[in-house]
Design a protein around this motif. Sequence first.
Motif, short mmCIF file in Angstrom:
data_model
loop_
_atom_site.label_atom_id
_atom_site.label_comp_id
_atom_site.label_asym_id
_atom_site.label_seq_id
_atom_site.Cartn_x
_atom_site.Cartn_y
_atom_site.Cartn_z
N ILE A 192 0.85 -1.19 0.00
CA ILE A 192 0.00 0.00 0.00
C ILE A 192 0.88 1.24 0.00
N ASN A 193 0.38 2.30 -0.60
CA ASN A 193 1.17 3.52 -0.71
C ASN A 193 1.42 4.12 0.68
N ALA A 194 2.66 4.50 0.91
CA ALA A 194 3.03 5.14 2.18
C ALA A 194 4.23 6.05 1.94
N VAL A 195 4.05 7.32 2.28
CA VAL A 195 5.16 8.30 2.18
C VAL A 195 5.35 8.94 3.54
N HIS B 269 -2.59 9.06 -1.96
CA HIS B 269 -1.98 8.67 -3.22
C HIS B 269 -1.84 9.84 -4.17
N ASP B 270 -2.75 10.81 -4.07
CA ASP B 270 -2.72 11.99 -4.92
C ASP B 270 -1.74 13.00 -4.33
N GLU C 120 -3.22 12.34 4.64
CA GLU C 120 -4.01 11.52 5.56
C GLU C 120 -3.05 10.60 6.29
N ILE C 121 -2.84 10.92 7.57
CA ILE C 121 -1.83 10.23 8.35
C ILE C 121 -2.46 9.05 9.09
N MET D 85 2.99 5.37 -9.21
CA MET D 85 2.23 4.28 -9.82
C MET D 85 0.76 4.67 -9.95
N ASP D 86 0.05 3.95 -10.83
CA ASP D 86 -1.36 4.27 -11.07
C ASP D 86 -2.27 3.85 -9.94
N TYR D 87 -1.85 2.87 -9.17
CA TYR D 87 -2.72 2.32 -8.13
C TYR D 87 -2.05 2.46 -6.76
#
Length: 253
Positions: free
Chosen positions: A140-143, A162-163, A169-170, A219-221
């Motif tokens: 899953i996306n995580a920055v 993701h955007d 959103e933490i 990535m797209d997803y």
Amino acid sequence: MFLKRTAIITFTSLFLAAGCISVSSHEEALQIQNTLDERANKITELEASLTELQTDAEKNKSELEATKANLEKAQKEKAALEQQLRKKSASSKKVTATTASKKTNTSDKTVLGQTEWIYVAKAKESFRARIDTGAATSSINAVDIQEFERDGKDWVKFNITHDENGEAEILEARVVRYVKIIQSSDPDQINRRPVIELLVRIGGVSHKSEFTLTDRQHMDYAVLIGRSFIQDVIVVDVSKDYIYPKYQPQDEK
């Protein structure tokens, strides 16, 4: 005079008689010789016939042995083929039974497309997800990942958005384990990534599953669903996309 004539006649008779005996013995000798020659020729013919019969017998014996050997070979090949056929038949029945079992079990599984909306309960939001049967674990996306300790356990705090232009959103979650990722572009570079457990929902399937935290902004997803999530409960139809709409918590009664 009479005595002289008588003597002459007697002598002449004896002479003629002696001549007859000599001639008769010669003819008999010739007949015997002819018979002997015939017997000799017959013996030669019989000997030749015997030799031919012996040759034929040896030839027939060789042919008989060869035929016997071929028969034994054919019988062994037949037995081997029959055994192979039995194995094939048993294997075919096993495959048929397994296929039938799979078909039966498939009706109890959820069918997903190659892309779906996934609802993350902790974030209370749905994200676009790609179903990848080639990946072992989901991610899953995580920055902006920050690791910290809470009650002696490893925790992380990260931005799931993701955007890039979206509002951050933490989320916070406990780390269940770490994985080492080797970069294909640089085999010497190894990344240590945390793995967390999230309650998610896709269509009618809802359960906790492990997700590796990784930057998927490019990535797209935002989410990639791997085999650890779909095994035993989900079937993927790669010809379809977004079979299920976004999940709305208020839809539940």
